[in-house]
Design a protein around this motif. Structure first.
Motif, short mmCIF file in Angstrom:
data_model
loop_
_atom_site.label_atom_id
_atom_site.label_comp_id
_atom_site.label_asym_id
_atom_site.label_seq_id
_atom_site.Cartn_x
_atom_site.Cartn_y
_atom_site.Cartn_z
N VAL A 123 0.82 -1.20 0.00
CA VAL A 123 0.00 0.00 0.00
C VAL A 123 0.86 1.26 0.00
N PHE A 124 2.17 1.11 0.02
CA PHE A 124 3.09 2.25 -0.14
C PHE A 124 3.33 2.58 -1.61
N ASN A 125 2.90 1.71 -2.54
CA ASN A 125 3.17 1.85 -3.97
C ASN A 125 1.96 2.48 -4.66
N ARG A 126 1.99 3.81 -4.83
CA ARG A 126 0.81 4.51 -5.35
C ARG A 126 0.40 4.02 -6.73
N GLY A 127 1.37 3.84 -7.65
CA GLY A 127 1.04 3.41 -9.00
C GLY A 127 0.34 2.07 -9.02
N ALA A 128 0.86 1.12 -8.22
CA ALA A 128 0.25 -0.20 -8.17
C ALA A 128 -1.14 -0.14 -7.55
N VAL A 129 -1.29 0.67 -6.49
CA VAL A 129 -2.59 0.80 -5.85
C VAL A 129 -3.61 1.40 -6.83
N GLU A 130 -3.18 2.37 -7.64
CA GLU A 130 -4.08 2.95 -8.64
C GLU A 130 -4.53 1.89 -9.64
N ASN A 131 -3.62 0.99 -10.03
CA ASN A 131 -3.99 -0.09 -10.94
C ASN A 131 -5.01 -1.02 -10.28
N PHE A 132 -4.81 -1.30 -8.98
CA PHE A 132 -5.74 -2.14 -8.25
C PHE A 132 -7.13 -1.50 -8.22
N CYS A 133 -7.16 -0.19 -8.14
CA CYS A 133 -8.44 0.52 -8.01
C CYS A 133 -9.02 0.93 -9.36
N SER A 134 -8.42 0.47 -10.46
CA SER A 134 -8.86 0.87 -11.79
C SER A 134 -10.12 0.15 -12.24
N GLY A 135 -10.47 -0.93 -11.57
CA GLY A 135 -11.64 -1.70 -11.95
C GLY A 135 -11.33 -2.90 -12.82
N ILE A 136 -10.08 -3.04 -13.28
CA ILE A 136 -9.71 -4.18 -14.13
C ILE A 136 -9.71 -5.47 -13.31
N MET A 137 -9.25 -5.39 -12.07
CA MET A 137 -9.21 -6.56 -11.19
C MET A 137 -10.13 -6.34 -10.00
N LYS A 138 -10.41 -7.41 -9.28
CA LYS A 138 -11.23 -7.34 -8.09
C LYS A 138 -10.32 -7.36 -6.85
N ILE A 139 -10.48 -6.36 -5.98
CA ILE A 139 -9.74 -6.36 -4.72
C ILE A 139 -10.41 -7.37 -3.79
N GLU A 140 -9.62 -8.33 -3.31
CA GLU A 140 -10.17 -9.41 -2.48
C GLU A 140 -9.90 -9.21 -0.99
N GLY A 141 -8.88 -8.44 -0.67
CA GLY A 141 -8.60 -8.26 0.75
C GLY A 141 -7.37 -7.43 1.00
N ILE A 142 -7.15 -7.13 2.26
CA ILE A 142 -5.98 -6.40 2.72
C ILE A 142 -5.21 -7.28 3.70
N LEU A 143 -3.94 -7.49 3.42
CA LEU A 143 -3.07 -8.25 4.32
C LEU A 143 -2.40 -7.26 5.26
N ARG A 144 -2.76 -7.29 6.51
CA ARG A 144 -2.31 -6.28 7.46
C ARG A 144 -0.83 -6.44 7.80
N ASP A 145 -0.12 -5.29 7.87
CA ASP A 145 1.29 -5.27 8.28
C ASP A 145 2.12 -6.32 7.54
N TYR A 146 1.95 -6.38 6.23
CA TYR A 146 2.59 -7.43 5.42
C TYR A 146 4.04 -7.10 5.09
N PHE A 147 4.32 -5.81 4.83
CA PHE A 147 5.67 -5.37 4.49
C PHE A 147 6.26 -4.53 5.62
N PHE A 148 7.58 -4.70 5.85
CA PHE A 148 8.29 -3.84 6.78
C PHE A 148 9.27 -2.99 5.97
N LEU A 149 9.03 -1.68 5.97
CA LEU A 149 9.80 -0.79 5.10
C LEU A 149 9.96 0.56 5.78
N ASP A 150 11.15 1.13 5.67
CA ASP A 150 11.42 2.45 6.26
C ASP A 150 11.05 2.51 7.73
N GLY A 151 11.29 1.40 8.43
CA GLY A 151 11.10 1.39 9.87
C GLY A 151 9.68 1.16 10.35
N GLN A 152 8.75 0.82 9.45
CA GLN A 152 7.39 0.56 9.90
C GLN A 152 6.71 -0.44 8.99
#
Length: 205
Positions: A123-152
């Motif tokens: 969810v830190f990747n704006r371009g990829a998130v925009e593609n997810f929200c474009s309607g081409i694919m179906k968002i199935e879920g959110i995996l909480r705290d999946y990536f550790f990046l920049d200290g969080q």
């Protein structure tokens, strides 16, 4: 969904390990995978030989390598997981990443008999998130705290597109022209008409 693209997909060769190494040692890899890698060309070769994922090079129409896509069949028949990375940040936002993924997904549905193709992104990747929200694919879920990046920790999105959903947006590809396929069938039909296929019988019976 358009059928003409400004990128093509090509096999990864040993000559490509150096540029892939450069991409993995930059923020490009972080955006795509959520981790820092810093792989040498030798590390890239070892990595590609070790994992189950298949990688293809993303090239412009003048054969310039600009990124990679990956795909892997899961343990469930008909299910694939795909990923993508455009290596040069100056080319981000031009649509090359989405185009390359559409080409890859088309190959899986058209030639690999895929039923479901899965995607995930941080969810830190704006371009990829925009593609997810474009309607081409179906968002199935959110995996909480999946990536550790920049200290969080950051969540990840998981989504998919099914075979019928894909073909509702795009016709199957025609690698071989339809007229050529029809002509081949006519040749066979005419041959069988002149030379009927009869049940096999043993000699002398």
């Amino acid at each position: 969904m358009k059928n003409k693209y400004s990128v093509t997909l090509a096999p990864v060769t040993r000559d490509d390990y150096e540029i892939i190494s450069k991409w993995t040692s930059s923020k490009t890899w972080v955006y795509a995978s959520g981790i820092q890698a810093y792989m040498s060309p030798t590390d890239v070769e070892t990595f590609l030989n070790r994992i189950d994922d298949e990688f293809l090079l993303v090239c412009t129409d003048d054969d310039q390598a600009i990124g990679v896509v990956s795909w892997k069949q899961t343990d469930t028949p008909g299910n694939y997981v795909v990923g993508s990375m455009i290596g040069d940040p100056e080319m981000w936002g031009a649509g090359f990443g989405l185009e390359s993924v559409i080409l890859l997904v088309g190959m899986l549905f058209d030639s690999r008999n895929a039923h479901r193709v899965e995607f995930n992104c941080g969810v830190f990747n704006r371009g990829a998130v925009e593609n997810f929200c474009s309607g081409i694919m179906k968002i199935e879920g959110i995996l909480r705290d999946y990536f550790f990046l920049d200290g969080q920790y950051y969540d990840a999105l998981i989504g998919s597109i099914l075979r019928d959903e894909y073909y509702a947006l795009r016709e199957p590809s025609s690698i071989i022209p339809p007229a050529e396929k029809a002509a081949a069938r006519l040749v066979l039909d005419e041959f069988i008409k002149q030379n009927p296929i009869l049940p096999y019988s043993e000699p002398g019976k």
